[in-house]
Structure formats: structure tokens, C-alpha cells
Design an enzyme around this catalytic site. Structure first.
Site, PDB file in Angstrom:
ATOM      1  N   CYS A  81       0.803  -1.223   0.000  1.00  0.00           N
ATOM      2  CA  CYS A  81       0.000   0.000   0.000  1.00  0.00           C
ATOM      3  C   CYS A  81       0.840   1.279   0.000  1.00  0.00           C
ATOM      4  O   CYS A  81       0.298   2.369  -0.229  1.00  0.00           O
ATOM      5  CB  CYS A  81      -0.941  -0.004   1.192  1.00  0.00           C
ATOM      6  SG  CYS A  81      -1.990  -1.468   1.272  1.00  0.00           S
ATOM      7  N   HIS A 128      -3.755   6.829   1.480  1.00  0.00           N
ATOM      8  CA  HIS A 128      -4.103   5.476   1.044  1.00  0.00           C
ATOM      9  C   HIS A 128      -5.478   5.132   1.609  1.00  0.00           C
ATOM     10  O   HIS A 128      -5.743   5.328   2.798  1.00  0.00           O
ATOM     11  CB  HIS A 128      -3.037   4.498   1.545  1.00  0.00           C
ATOM     12  CG  HIS A 128      -3.470   3.074   1.520  1.00  0.00           C
ATOM     13  ND1 HIS A 128      -3.978   2.473   0.389  1.00  0.00           N
ATOM     14  CD2 HIS A 128      -3.499   2.133   2.503  1.00  0.00           C
ATOM     15  CE1 HIS A 128      -4.284   1.216   0.677  1.00  0.00           C
ATOM     16  NE2 HIS A 128      -4.003   0.990   1.935  1.00  0.00           N
ATOM     17  N   ASN A 174     -10.110  -1.077  -0.197  1.00  0.00           N
ATOM     18  CA  ASN A 174      -8.654  -0.931  -0.164  1.00  0.00           C
ATOM     19  C   ASN A 174      -8.071  -1.570  -1.421  1.00  0.00           C
ATOM     20  O   ASN A 174      -8.052  -2.790  -1.562  1.00  0.00           O
ATOM     21  CB  ASN A 174      -8.108  -1.609   1.094  1.00  0.00           C
ATOM     22  CG  ASN A 174      -6.604  -1.497   1.237  1.00  0.00           C
ATOM     23  OD1 ASN A 174      -5.888  -1.229   0.278  1.00  0.00           O
ATOM     24  ND2 ASN A 174      -6.109  -1.723   2.438  1.00  0.00           N
TER      25      ASN A 174
END
Length: 397
Positions: free
Chosen positions: A173, A323, A353
Site C-alpha cells: 500500500c 491510502h 482498499n
């Protein structure tokens, strides 16, 4: 092509006569905004705190800026209600805890390479850059479709005939932020002119769809930006701050599955299990509470540090773009930095996500909707497996 001294040579081939010196942050020297400086630090997550004083800067004359963006998602969309049919959960339970309501998942004819190439084409079109003018392709992904990397296949999909260097960056990420940093390094230190940075992941392939603690979180997507060389007065990548802490792997990982035999040798030294069995990766394992604590502690600190290195006050931030992992994390970081909700970019509800894709995906939506305008300053940060985390202060356009 512009080299690090601002001179020009053959347009299609980067000048490799310069010595590349990687760096992890960019500074504007007070009183001389036309000059750019670089420095960096690395510390562990447990002991990390913003530095009280920036390291001694190093002069760099070449600037770089973001000039185009694009994104792509799979056709298949899975809602929380649909998830509740295969795992013990419901829309309210998921949305209250995460802010997620749906996610896109690769299926059918979709592939990660096709998504990444689609996002890249849109970014190049916006930037008005021809594929043959690309000097470097950085594919930020932890889920490549080939063990040896996917970036060269994207180069092929784009039809780049001059064979630009293409390689993968694996940092989960945090990958896209590290891609921006790498692009800046290649432009400032290596004379590259047009760098394509792609964030793309298909974590749905590594999710245990019977585990409601993880399967509700992840989706698949791709996002891309074009980072272009410019003179120092136009520089739009102001500061970076990047870190990692291997001790955190116990909180978020997807390791290789153990074979039935942990040892290839008997006690007398003879071979017991050869050749080795074919390797495969386990599903994503995550301690959600620990990852949450890590994010709300380290992300504000890294953004504050990047601002300090850039010589900019927090009040200069027009947009906060984190993020997209969990809405509660996004809200907690915004509160810590005293950034009002109307200046926070979030599309988590529609995509979940998407790992390295989440920042460029959200950026692309915000730019194309007219929310983010040319000349505005964005504080962005990635964080996740590794553990890794980092931030960048950038200007759009």
C-alpha cells in the site's frame, strides 16, 4: 532529453553519464524557491518521531511535475449485501467499521496488466505524451501476474517501440508513494524526462473469502500518473518522507505456505525431500487493531516531516489524500493534522482498499471531477505491509 544539469541530448535515450544518487526528500531552500534540495531519513515504526531539524540539503537543479493521470477498475462490482451471502456480515457492520460499501474484483476477461495499461493510456492522453516518449515505466504492485514482474508487459501493451526501462516496485500500500519518489530520483539524478508511475493490485486473489475480518476490505484497481521533467521554478514534487520496519510483518503479511516438510535434510544430513514442492502464497493475514494503531500514529508524523523537509506549513495543503484503507484512519489523520473534512479526498466507499492503486485512483477521480485543480498542493501518504509508510507533498499540474 533533459539531464540533471538542465542540458539536452538525444530525446529518446536518457543520459547515463551522470552518477545517480538516490534520495528520499526534496527541499525548497528558504529565499531561493528556484532551487531544490534533497535529503532523507529512515527510522523504525516503533521509535519514529518527526525530526526537529531537517538534514543538510543537497542542491538539485532539475524539477519534476505531475502532468497526467488515469485509472481503471474491473467490471465486476461486489456490494456488502452480496458479501453477506458468503460470509457472516452485513452492510451496516462493514460500513460503520470501515466506510466501505462496495469493491471491484477482477473476473472474466479482466487482468491486472490490462487494467494497468488502460489507466496508463488515460494518463498519457491527459499529459499529451506519446508512448514512444516514455523513458521509464514503474509498476507499483505486490500482485504481479508474473513472478518476474509485470512492467515489461505494460510496455508491450502501450506499444512502446523504443524499449524504455520498465520494472516493478513491491511495497504494497506504500508502493505508489515510493513510485513517485523513484520517478523523482530518475528525473533529477538520471536525466529521464517522462516517467509513467502505475499503482495496480489485485488483492482479491489473496483474500480468504471466508474471513470477514479481511475479505470485506480489499478490491482491485489500477491508477497511473505521468511525472515529467521541468525547470526548477515549475517543480511540483516538494518533499518526501519514507520509512519501513520489518518488525511489523507479524501484523500484516501474505507469506509463502510452509511445505509439509520444513526441512529438506534428515538428521544424518541425507536428502529427505527433493525436489521441493511447488510454492504458493497464503491468504492475507492481518491484525486490524495493530495496523490501525500503526497508521494513526505514523501517518500524521510522516506528513508533518515531509512538510518540514519541503519548507511548507500545514496551512499550504489544499488536499489530504491518504491510502484508502479505512475511513476511520483517514478521519483520525485529518483530525490530527487539523485538516477539515471538506479538504479530504476519499473514494473508499466505492472501491475498498485497492493497495498501491488507491492513491492514483482517488487522485484521478478528483482531478476529472474538477475537485482538484492545477496548482493545488496535495499531501499524500501510503502505509501498509512491510511494514512500510511514506508521504509526499506534491502539486498537481
Amino acid at each position: 532529453m533533459a539531464n540533471a544539469s538542465g542540458l539536452f541530448s538525444t530525446p529518446s535515450v536518457p543520459n547515463f553519464t551522470l552518477r545517480v544518487r538516490p534520495f528520499s526528500s526534496i527541499h525548497r531552500f528558504q529565499g531561493f524557491s528556484a532551487k531544490v534540495f534533497c535529503s532523507g531519513t529512515v527510522e523504525g515504526a516503533q521509535n519514529y518521531a518527526p525530526p526537529t531539524q531537517s538534514p543538510i540539503p543537497r542542491l538539485v537543479s532539475q524539477g519534476c511535475k505531475l502532468v497526467g493521470c488515469g485509472s481503471a477498475v474491473p467490471a465486476l462490482q461486489i456490494s456488502n449485501d452480496e458479501l453477506s451471502k458468503i460470509v457472516d456480515t452485513n452492510d451496516e457492520w462493514i460500513s460503520v467499521r470501515t466506510g466501505i460499501r462496495r469493491r471491484h474484483v477482477i473476473a472474466g476477461g479482466d487482468s491486472l496488466i490490462s487494467l494497468a495499461a488502460d489507466a496508463a493510456k488515460k494518463a498519457l492522453e491527459m499529459a499529451k505524451v506519446d508512448p514512444d516518449d516514455i523513458d521509464l515505466i514503474l509498476m507499483c504492485t505486490s500482485t504481479p501476474e508474473d513472478l518476474f514482474g509485470s512492467a515489461p508487459q505494460i510496455q508491450k501493451q502501450l506499444g512502446c517501440t523504443k524499449n524504455p526501462l520498465s520494472y516493478d516496485i513491491t511495497a504494497a500500500c506504500s508502493g505508489f508513494v515510493l513510485g513517485l519518489l523513484s520517478a523523482a530520483c530518475h528525473i533529477r539524478g538520471g536525466g529521464f524526462r517522462n516517467v509513467l508511475v502505475i499503482g495496480a493490485d489485485a488483492l482479491s486473489r489473496y483474500v480468504d473469502w471466508t474471513d470477514r475480518g479481511t475479505c470485506i476490505l480489499f478490491g482491485d484497481a489500477a491508477g497511473a500518473v505521468v511525472v515529467q521533467a521541468c525547470n526548477s521554478e515549475e517543480d511540483g514534487l516538494f518533499g518526501f518522507d519514507v520509512h519501513s520496519d520489518g518488525n511489523g510483518i507479524r501484523h500484516l503479511n501474505a507469506g509463502i505456505k510452509e511445505n509439509e516438510s520444513n526441512s529438506a535434510l534428515d538428521s544424518n544430513g541425507s536428502v529427505r525431500s527433493f525436489p521441493p514442492k511447488q510454492s504458493s502464497y497464503s491468504c492475507i493475514q492481518m491484525n486490524g487493531k495493530e495496523v490501525f494503531r500503526f497508521a494513526v500514529r505514523c501517518v500524521p508524523q510522516t506528513i508533518e516531516s515531509a512538510l518540514q523537509k519541503a519548507g511548507l506549513p500545514a496551512s499550504s495543503i489544499d488536499w489530504l489524500l491518504l491510502h484508502q484503507a479505512n475511513q476511520r484512519i483517514i478521519d483520525a489523520v485529518a483530525t490530527r493534522l487539523e485538516i477539515p473534512s471538506e479538504r479530504v479526498i476519499s473514494n473508499l466507499a466505492n472501491y475498498g482498499n485497492t493497495s498501491a492503486a488507491s492513491i492514483p485512483l482517488a487522485l484521478d477521480e478528483a482531478v476529472r471531477s474538477g475537485k482538484v485543480k492545477a496548482g493545488q498542493t496535495i499531501a499524500t501518504a501510503g502505509f501498509g505491509a512491510g511494514l512500510t509508510w511514506g508521504s509526499a507533498i506534491v502539486r498537481w499540474g
